[in-house]
Scaffold this motif. Sequence first.
Motif, PDB file in Angstrom:
ATOM      1  N   LEU A  86      37.442   9.327 -14.565  1.00 35.87           N
ATOM      2  CA  LEU A  86      36.925   8.644 -13.376  1.00 35.87           C
ATOM      3  C   LEU A  86      38.046   8.037 -12.532  1.00 35.87           C
ATOM      4  N   ALA A  87      39.082   7.525 -13.203  1.00 32.32           N
ATOM      5  CA  ALA A  87      40.209   6.912 -12.465  1.00 32.32           C
ATOM      6  C   ALA A  87      40.971   7.968 -11.674  1.00 32.32           C
ATOM      7  N   THR A  88      41.246   9.118 -12.278  1.00 30.73           N
ATOM      8  CA  THR A  88      41.984  10.169 -11.570  1.00 30.73           C
ATOM      9  C   THR A  88      41.143  10.770 -10.445  1.00 30.73           C
ATOM     10  N   HIS A 108      42.456  16.441 -16.955  1.00 34.04           N
ATOM     11  CA  HIS A 108      43.425  16.931 -15.962  1.00 34.04           C
ATOM     12  C   HIS A 108      42.738  17.639 -14.802  1.00 34.04           C
ATOM     13  N   GLY A 109      41.531  18.145 -15.064  1.00 33.62           N
ATOM     14  CA  GLY A 109      40.823  18.948 -14.064  1.00 33.62           C
ATOM     15  C   GLY A 109      40.400  18.184 -12.823  1.00 33.62           C
ATOM     16  N   SER A 110      40.145  16.883 -12.964  1.00 31.04           N
ATOM     17  CA  SER A 110      39.697  16.102 -11.803  1.00 31.04           C
ATOM     18  C   SER A 110      40.699  16.203 -10.661  1.00 31.04           C
ATOM     19  N   MET A 111      41.973  15.994 -10.967  1.00 35.84           N
ATOM     20  CA  MET A 111      42.991  16.068  -9.922  1.00 35.84           C
ATOM     21  C   MET A 111      43.400  17.510  -9.632  1.00 35.84           C
ATOM     22  N   GLU A 112      43.453  18.327 -10.664  1.00 32.22           N
ATOM     23  CA  GLU A 112      43.890  19.717 -10.484  1.00 32.22           C
ATOM     24  C   GLU A 112      42.942  20.486  -9.578  1.00 32.22           C
ATOM     25  N   LEU A 137      37.892   5.484 -23.168  1.00 31.64           N
ATOM     26  CA  LEU A 137      39.202   5.791 -22.599  1.00 31.64           C
ATOM     27  C   LEU A 137      39.170   7.150 -21.915  1.00 31.64           C
ATOM     28  N   ASN A 138      38.482   8.083 -22.566  1.00 32.42           N
ATOM     29  CA  ASN A 138      38.348   9.426 -22.026  1.00 32.42           C
ATOM     30  C   ASN A 138      37.705   9.401 -20.639  1.00 32.42           C
ATOM     31  N   LEU A 139      36.581   8.710 -20.539  1.00 36.35           N
ATOM     32  CA  LEU A 139      35.857   8.619 -19.267  1.00 36.35           C
ATOM     33  C   LEU A 139      36.653   7.840 -18.227  1.00 36.35           C
TER      34      LEU A 139
END
Length: 328
Positions: A299-301, A220-224, A293-295
């Motif tokens: 990476l997608a977000t 969640h942190g990537s976008m947050e 899936l985690n990565l």
Amino acid sequence: MREVAFIKQNKEKWLEFEQAIFGKAKKNPDELASLYIHLVNDLSYAQTYYPKSKAVTYLNHLAALTYQKIYKTKREDTNRLVYFFKTEVPLIVYQNRRYIFYAFLLFFVFTAIGVLSAMNDENFVRLILGDEYVNKTLEFIDQGNPVAIYKSGSNWGSAFGITLNNLRVGAFSFIMGIFGGLGTAWVLMQNAIMLGAFQYFFYEQGEGVFWKSVRGIWIHGSMEIFAMIIEAGAGLIFGAAILFPKTYSRVESLKMGLKNGLKIWFSTMPFTIAAGLLEGFITRYSPDMPIALNLFIILATLGAISWYYLIYPFRVNKKLKQLHVPAL
């Protein structure tokens, strides 16, 4: 050419421009674009030779109105919300890209300060995060799940509470720009230092614990976190408009800075909401999730929000230039 002669020579033409903008007869976008190019040329000349003249303020205002008229005409058949995210926000981001850069620069500096502070003071993390949080997290680490704290509460309850808090922090960061951007920088500093100390805390527990925390937190942190930086950029835009009005009056500059910053802040809301949903529903399952899936989620977000704010604005601006309509 003396200023009086310049104004006398172009006065009739400018009055025609005003009539084209404010008159009842509708002009098509190509005609308006042609007028806009002439206006920008006159504005550039006036800024070069008469920088303190009222003619510069007048032409700047007229050019801005023409620019808005062009895109209002072009988007008549376009859904307003689609236009907002597809064209308006990217153009504002591009025109204010330096402040987005400053926000990222400040974020990395403050995060580094958090890391270095935690590295050199063993009590710093407890000072920032609190004893209760640190002790509870240490217990979870001993149990083999560093991010177990994200399992507390229900999915919907966590998602709603987290999203509401993140929206509040983002709004506060933007509004604090009214103090010349210093308030925004202060909010960003607090959050970035906390993040740096937080991540170093996990690193200190061992490499395995650190990577487990990264796999969980950055779902969640990537976008947050990215949205938080963009919101800080919006606050800096607001602050700069107050401090550096350029050829506009301070009141007009403040209005423009508020409007542009507000639009950028509003554009981050979908990403903030998505991050809250991920934190409430997905992050808690990260230890049991396949690494691939985690990565992919991380990476997608990160890729999606990076593309929208760092790449797409340049593409929109390039398309604008191809239409021979220079941006202000």
